[in-house]
Motif scaffolding. Sequence first.
Motif, PDB file in Angstrom:
ATOM      1  N   SER A  96      27.833  20.370  25.646  1.00  0.00           N
ATOM      2  CA  SER A  96      26.632  21.193  25.413  1.00  0.00           C
ATOM      3  C   SER A  96      25.985  21.249  27.439  1.00  0.00           C
ATOM      4  O   SER A  96      26.702  20.058  28.254  1.00  0.00           O
ATOM      5  N   ASP A  97      25.625  22.537  27.063  1.00  0.00           N
ATOM      6  CA  ASP A  97      24.852  22.275  28.814  1.00  0.00           C
ATOM      7  C   ASP A  97      24.078  21.078  29.043  1.00  0.00           C
ATOM      8  O   ASP A  97      23.369  20.214  28.252  1.00  0.00           O
ATOM      9  N   LEU A  98      24.251  20.869  30.452  1.00  0.00           N
ATOM     10  CA  LEU A  98      23.342  19.780  30.868  1.00  0.00           C
ATOM     11  C   LEU A  98      21.943  19.866  31.507  1.00  0.00           C
ATOM     12  O   LEU A  98      22.484  20.812  32.948  1.00  0.00           O
ATOM     13  N   LEU A  99      21.130  19.113  31.580  1.00  0.00           N
ATOM     14  CA  LEU A  99      19.738  19.587  32.183  1.00  0.00           C
ATOM     15  C   LEU A  99      20.283  18.401  33.545  1.00  0.00           C
ATOM     16  O   LEU A  99      20.713  16.879  32.695  1.00  0.00           O
ATOM     17  N   VAL A 100      19.872  19.023  34.508  1.00  0.00           N
ATOM     18  CA  VAL A 100      19.823  17.041  35.698  1.00  0.00           C
ATOM     19  C   VAL A 100      19.083  17.355  36.438  1.00  0.00           C
ATOM     20  O   VAL A 100      18.207  18.781  36.702  1.00  0.00           O
ATOM     21  N   LEU A 101      17.771  16.489  36.705  1.00  0.00           N
ATOM     22  CA  LEU A 101      17.090  15.954  36.282  1.00  0.00           C
ATOM     23  C   LEU A 101      17.086  14.966  37.970  1.00  0.00           C
ATOM     24  O   LEU A 101      17.193  14.480  37.685  1.00  0.00           O
ATOM     25  N   ARG A 102      16.084  15.912  38.428  1.00  0.00           N
ATOM     26  CA  ARG A 102      16.023  14.521  39.902  1.00  0.00           C
ATOM     27  C   ARG A 102      14.881  14.075  39.568  1.00  0.00           C
ATOM     28  O   ARG A 102      13.660  14.334  39.347  1.00  0.00           O
ATOM     29  N   ARG A 103      15.058  12.530  39.218  1.00  0.00           N
ATOM     30  CA  ARG A 103      13.709  11.735  38.967  1.00  0.00           C
ATOM     31  C   ARG A 103      12.913  11.609  39.990  1.00  0.00           C
ATOM     32  O   ARG A 103      12.941  11.796  41.047  1.00  0.00           O
ATOM     33  N   PRO A 104      11.770  11.086  40.109  1.00  0.00           N
ATOM     34  CA  PRO A 104      11.151  10.428  41.435  1.00  0.00           C
ATOM     35  C   PRO A 104      11.602   9.856  42.255  1.00  0.00           C
ATOM     36  O   PRO A 104      10.589  10.053  43.144  1.00  0.00           O
ATOM     37  N   GLU A 105      11.935   8.712  41.472  1.00  0.00           N
ATOM     38  CA  GLU A 105      12.550   7.810  42.291  1.00  0.00           C
ATOM     39  C   GLU A 105      13.794   8.683  43.510  1.00  0.00           C
ATOM     40  O   GLU A 105      14.777   8.230  44.234  1.00  0.00           O
ATOM     41  N   GLY A 106      14.004   9.928  43.099  1.00  0.00           N
ATOM     42  CA  GLY A 106      14.908  10.495  44.678  1.00  0.00           C
ATOM     43  C   GLY A 106      17.009  10.664  43.688  1.00  0.00           C
ATOM     44  O   GLY A 106      17.479  11.258  43.543  1.00  0.00           O
ATOM     45  N   ARG A 107      17.152  10.022  42.406  1.00  0.00           N
ATOM     46  CA  ARG A 107      18.130   9.578  42.177  1.00  0.00           C
ATOM     47  C   ARG A 107      18.212  11.516  41.310  1.00  0.00           C
ATOM     48  O   ARG A 107      17.897  11.803  40.795  1.00  0.00           O
ATOM     49  N   THR A 108      19.489  11.640  39.867  1.00  0.00           N
ATOM     50  CA  THR A 108      19.830  11.626  39.713  1.00  0.00           C
ATOM     51  C   THR A 108      19.710  11.983  38.142  1.00  0.00           C
ATOM     52  O   THR A 108      20.711  10.786  37.871  1.00  0.00           O
ATOM     53  N   ALA A 109      19.331  12.829  36.941  1.00  0.00           N
ATOM     54  CA  ALA A 109      19.467  11.558  35.775  1.00  0.00           C
ATOM     55  C   ALA A 109      20.294  13.216  34.665  1.00  0.00           C
ATOM     56  O   ALA A 109      19.777  14.203  35.099  1.00  0.00           O
ATOM     57  N   LEU A 110      21.134  12.901  33.731  1.00  0.00           N
ATOM     58  CA  LEU A 110      21.533  14.000  33.234  1.00  0.00           C
ATOM     59  C   LEU A 110      20.851  13.764  31.466  1.00  0.00           C
ATOM     60  O   LEU A 110      21.247  13.012  31.330  1.00  0.00           O
ATOM     61  N   VAL A 111      20.782  15.161  31.081  1.00  0.00           N
ATOM     62  CA  VAL A 111      20.008  15.238  29.720  1.00  0.00           C
ATOM     63  C   VAL A 111      20.440  16.380  29.522  1.00  0.00           C
ATOM     64  O   VAL A 111      20.695  17.012  29.568  1.00  0.00           O
ATOM     65  N   PRO A 112      21.914  15.977  27.595  1.00  0.00           N
ATOM     66  CA  PRO A 112      22.171  16.577  27.271  1.00  0.00           C
ATOM     67  C   PRO A 112      21.292  17.890  26.776  1.00  0.00           C
ATOM     68  O   PRO A 112      19.927  17.317  26.124  1.00  0.00           O
TER      69      PRO A 112
END
Length: 139
Positions: A96-112
């Motif tokens: 699936s496509d993944l949304l790459v989020l820039r989290r408030p604390e600066g790291r990234t997270a992958l969201v399907p």
Amino acid sequence: MPSKAAEPAAWQVPDRLTIEEVRAHQGRLIVAFDGVYDRNIAEALRGVLLCVDSADIGPLSDPDEFHDHQLVGLTAVTPAGETLGEVARIDHAPASDLLVLRRPEGRTALVPFVKAIVPEVDLAGGRVIVDPPEGLFDL
């Protein structure tokens, strides 16, 4: 003394390329461009980064599909309104496509990017609703 013939100028990639035909071959796309009919010239295009002006892209017919440029920059929030981050880019993975989020604390997270986790995209409101399953952001 005989004059030497001038060397032909090296071929340069034009500012605009027009796609004439696209076909799949062994898991890759073969793209033919208008005016590029010589294999050597086509080889010169290998590795060229193609850019498309988003103003030139028409709307999609499916209301549940989006162009990447429409999603980048949107704020990701929970159904309760808690900010999860900002969509930095879209990764196109096999499952699936993944949304790459820039989290408030600066790291990234992958969201399907599937309806069960991202039930709503509000382009006008500048946000995506993300209902993350337990532990999604613990990685």
